[in-house]
Enzyme design. Structure first.
Site, PDB file in Angstrom:
ATOM      1  N   GLU A 138       0.818  -1.214   0.000  1.00 33.31           N
ATOM      2  CA  GLU A 138       0.000   0.000   0.000  1.00 33.31           C
ATOM      3  C   GLU A 138       0.853   1.264   0.000  1.00 33.31           C
ATOM      4  O   GLU A 138       0.511   2.249  -0.668  1.00 33.31           O
ATOM      5  CB  GLU A 138      -0.943  -0.013   1.202  1.00 33.31           C
ATOM      6  CG  GLU A 138      -2.077  -1.008   1.108  1.00 33.31           C
ATOM      7  CD  GLU A 138      -1.660  -2.449   1.343  1.00 33.31           C
ATOM      8  OE1 GLU A 138      -2.392  -3.378   0.939  1.00 33.31           O
ATOM      9  OE2 GLU A 138      -0.566  -2.652   1.943  1.00 33.31           O
TER      10      GLU A 138
ATOM     11  N   HIS B  93     -11.525  -6.342   7.844  1.00 33.56           N
ATOM     12  CA  HIS B  93     -12.193  -5.970   6.595  1.00 33.56           C
ATOM     13  C   HIS B  93     -13.433  -5.122   6.858  1.00 33.56           C
ATOM     14  O   HIS B  93     -14.355  -5.115   6.046  1.00 33.56           O
ATOM     15  CB  HIS B  93     -12.610  -7.209   5.795  1.00 33.56           C
ATOM     16  CG  HIS B  93     -11.467  -8.053   5.337  1.00 33.56           C
ATOM     17  ND1 HIS B  93     -10.844  -8.946   6.154  1.00 33.56           N
ATOM     18  CD2 HIS B  93     -10.827  -8.115   4.140  1.00 33.56           C
ATOM     19  CE1 HIS B  93      -9.874  -9.551   5.488  1.00 33.56           C
ATOM     20  NE2 HIS B  93      -9.840  -9.066   4.261  1.00 33.56           N
TER      21      HIS B  93
END
Length: 338
Positions: A60, A129
């Site tokens: 990321e 998540h």
């Protein structure tokens, strides 16, 4: 008018901008060949080519880092972080580089980049998540943070974000991808098809940042919400028979403080909703703004309904989610205050 769910609206926005502007690129983990974990980018690589829509390594910090370099050199990258829970390795790049580039260079360089990422729970995603980290980013000067609650806004706001000359964090409530959600996990799933906000114009249009949407007009109480909580608020207020003034903030930074102030001064009561954890959540900023600007109009203490100060659980998802019961309790409290 075309009917779209939120995923289709996002894909259409990307397609429109990639077709209009060769400087727009889309990339991230599994974004290219696979079309993204939620298929938000399906077909874009096939249509626009390997150099315009491509996959990246699982890094990321690297994804955002190359996006900053591209943006500083004149491109308009749209980077996807597969889940907002994984954005933290890129936080330094976002806060220290992208958000400050214009300031540090005295305007010689800008960072016209957009970072898309799904947020929130309601899909049994568990701790890693389901997070809603928006408050961490609204604290960063130079970064815009927006979160649509429906397909029409999603397309128009994403196009507006891509065209903006500064970095924008575009948060996508994953529970709303396929339809509105009123907070009842046992009710049949609803689709955007047939909903007025599922009518999405073809081609180019924008929804400007910094403007809230009025979901319903009323004089009893102001409800401030964004993302999934907009639809929970609307359902609960209707079930209770309240004449509620519900604002879908849409844009957290810039914030439509004028609309908030006008509404609270009219109703005298305010309930704030968000799915993220309570302590230092964005609701605290909203509460402070309302208190500072509308103190003499308030007829009751401001109420906040939020997630709990715990990791997002898997087994007890609906105990964590600020659902209809908790929202109803807050509305009763604020309405019954002397």
């Amino acid at each position: 008018m075309p009917q779209m769910n939120m995923l289709e609206a996002i894909r259409d926005a990307l397609d429109v901008k990639m077709s209009q502007d060769s400087d727009v690129l889309v990339f991230g983990e599994d974004v290219g060949y696979f079309g993204g974990v939620f298929r938000a980018t399906a077909g874009l690589q096939e249509k626009h080519g390997l150099h315009r829509c491509f996959d990246t390594p699982i890094s990321e910090g690297g994804i955002v880092g190359i996006a900053i370099g591209m943006a500083a050199n004149g491109l308009r990258p749209v980077a996807e972080i597969q889940f907002a829970d994984y954005i933290y390795p890129a936080y330094d790049q976002i806060a220290s580089e992208a958000a400050r580039l214009r300031y540090r260079s005295n305007g010689d360089f800008t960072a016209p980049l957009t970072i898309r990422t799904p947020v929130g729970g309601g899909i049994y995603g568990g701790t890693t998540h389901s997070q809603s980290p928006e408050a961490l980013f609204t604290h960063i000067a130079g970064l815009k943070t927006i979160i649509p609650s429906n397909p029409y806004d999603a397309k128009g706001m994403l196009i507006d974000a891509i065209e903006d000359n500064d970095p924008v964090l575009f948060l996508e409530p994953k529970r709303l991808y396929n339809g509105p959600f009123d907070g009842d996990p046992h009710a049949p799933a609803k689709a955007w098809r047939g909903h007025e906000l599922g009518e999405v114009p073809a081609g180019h249009y924008t929804v400007p940042m910094g403007k809230a949407r009025k979901i319903s007009k009323g004089s009893d109480v102001t409800i401030l919400a964004y993302g999934t909580m907009v639809w929970v608020a609307d359902k609960v207020a209707k079930d209770m028979g309240l004449d509620a003034d519900i604002l879908d903030l849409r844009s957290l930074l810039p914030l439509d403080i004028d609309a908030i102030e006008k509404s609270v001064n009219k109703t005298g009561r305010c309930v704030i909703l968000h799915e993220a954890t309570r302590t230092s959540g964005f609701g605290a900023e909203l509460s402070a703004q309302v208190q500072e600007r509308c103190f003499y109009s308030l007829e009751a203490p401001i109420q906040r309904v939020t997630g709990w100060d715990t990791p997002y659980p898997h087994a007890q998802e609906w105990a964590y989610f600020p659902g209809p019961k908790r929202v109803g309790n807050a509305l009763r409290t604020v309405m019954e205050a002397a």
